[in-house]
Enzyme design. Sequence first.
Site, PDB file in Angstrom:
ATOM      1  N   HIS A 482       0.819  -1.215   0.000  1.00 49.69           N
ATOM      2  CA  HIS A 482       0.000   0.000   0.000  1.00 49.69           C
ATOM      3  C   HIS A 482       0.857   1.271   0.000  1.00 49.69           C
ATOM      4  O   HIS A 482       0.338   2.372  -0.212  1.00 49.69           O
ATOM      5  CB  HIS A 482      -0.933   0.001   1.223  1.00 49.69           C
ATOM      6  CG  HIS A 482      -2.236   0.691   0.977  1.00 49.69           C
ATOM      7  ND1 HIS A 482      -2.475   1.484  -0.118  1.00 49.69           N
ATOM      8  CD2 HIS A 482      -3.392   0.697   1.696  1.00 49.69           C
ATOM      9  CE1 HIS A 482      -3.700   1.962  -0.069  1.00 49.69           C
ATOM     10  NE2 HIS A 482      -4.287   1.499   1.025  1.00 49.69           N
ATOM     11  N   ASP A 486      -2.177   2.277  -4.600  1.00 52.97           N
ATOM     12  CA  ASP A 486      -3.394   2.745  -3.943  1.00 52.97           C
ATOM     13  C   ASP A 486      -4.508   1.721  -4.083  1.00 52.97           C
ATOM     14  O   ASP A 486      -4.469   0.853  -4.974  1.00 52.97           O
ATOM     15  CB  ASP A 486      -3.845   4.081  -4.548  1.00 52.97           C
ATOM     16  CG  ASP A 486      -2.848   5.197  -4.290  1.00 52.97           C
ATOM     17  OD1 ASP A 486      -2.141   5.119  -3.261  1.00 52.97           O
ATOM     18  OD2 ASP A 486      -2.765   6.117  -5.118  1.00 52.97           O
TER      19      ASP A 486
END
Length: 511
Positions: A482, A486
């Site tokens: 992450h 995204d």
Amino acid sequence: MATEIRVPTLGESVSEATIAQWFKKPGDAISVDEPLVELETDKVTVEVPAPASGTLESIVVKEGDTVEVGALLGQIAEGGAAGASASTAAKGDTKAGSPEQQAPAADQIVDVLTPSAGESVTEAEVGSWSVNVGDVVKADDTLVELETDKAAQEVPAPVAGKVVKIAAETGATVEPGALLCQIDTSIVGGASAPAKSEAPQAAETAPAASPGTDMPPAPSASKMMAENNLSADQVSGSGKRGQVLKGDVINAIASGATAPSSASAPSAASRGPVAAEDEPREERVRMTKLRQTIARRLKDAQNTAAMLTTYNEVDMGPVMELRKQYKDLFEKKHGVKLGFMGFFTKAVTHALKEVPAVNAEIDGTDIIYKNFCHVGVAVGTDKGLVVPVVRDADQMSIAEVEKEIGNLGRKARDGKLGMADMTGGTFTISNGGVYGSLMSSPILNAPQSGILGMHKIQERPMAVNGQVVIRPMMYLALSYDHRIVDGKEAVTFLVRVKESLEDPQRLVLDL
């Protein structure tokens, strides 16, 4: 003083080569710049000249092996064979017939050295020896198994002869080029068998070659067959020339193969019931270097990456129908079976082109975007999990992908994967469905930023155009970093994979 023979630089884009043929054998006298060995790459065939004059002391890699640039091929001892013989004669004319001169000549002793296992591998652990001092071996017989933090490999005998010295015991740590054992080529037997004093014992413990092949089982397979009282005719070999490998024994045991009861039943009856307390309740086994590395890398990935997993499901009906319709024609034309991995690999490469962040990696404060797709395919072996890489999968057809995956899978099961086969991946696919997994969260293969988990195909009731129908469904799981990917990009990637698989014509039309 020995001079090393190493694989020369073969070009900017060439990282490995295959040994085509050796022009010399250990003990031969050679001159500087004389061709010693021929190498084949995917672009050209080259001859490696002798870097010095002398006697070819040892050959580390045999014909057919794949080696990387800089790998050790062999060693040259100073002084030619003829010169050495003349020097010996000049020094000991008066003792020429004495018993002291009956010892093997230096050029009859071949050193077996630790082979190079890759540029980043600096040491290996000596596993189980398949021979003892005094055993007579043939060329290419397995001598010992070495374990590195990347893979396990068997070291074959470079020549036929008698094992006269074992320099590295089981459990010892050795570096590339270190002496493992010595073979006296003046004593050559017609079969790979121990010395006479140990022959009866070997006959009792070592299984014979499986039917239809003259290859004895691999050492690890032989040991497992003995432990499970299996005979050679109960195990089908999948190795070179039908050799039985450890995986074959595991498959035979899993399929229910057991030893004949006629010999074991009476002895068991005579012993009577075995008390449960006589059996060990636990067993301590040292982790292999490969398993230690797997454990460390997986934990590092958890500690470093901001790992998150998103899920979706895909209707595998269209792919299954296409596969059913064309599988026979596909295998006839391309010589390989049409599986699911070709479709998934191509679907992934299409999605990676649209969402490049999933194909990128973090280096400090920089993001490195890759304009190519090297897709790693996780393969479970009896040694542990390995991830061979299909290079430039985005440039391949489905048939080419299937061929390469099949080739890498065989090399993984046979323990023949080299470092070049397992490095450089930009994305990984893990197929837990072959073991029956319905859903899981795969762990990233650092420094990659994404891994796709495939799972079991299971028929489930689905709502299609307002009707409840039974469809073959598979859960997909994308684990991603992450820090660089995204949530929107991760979901988009997974949806693109789903769309490609539910409409496989998109893969053919590059849509």
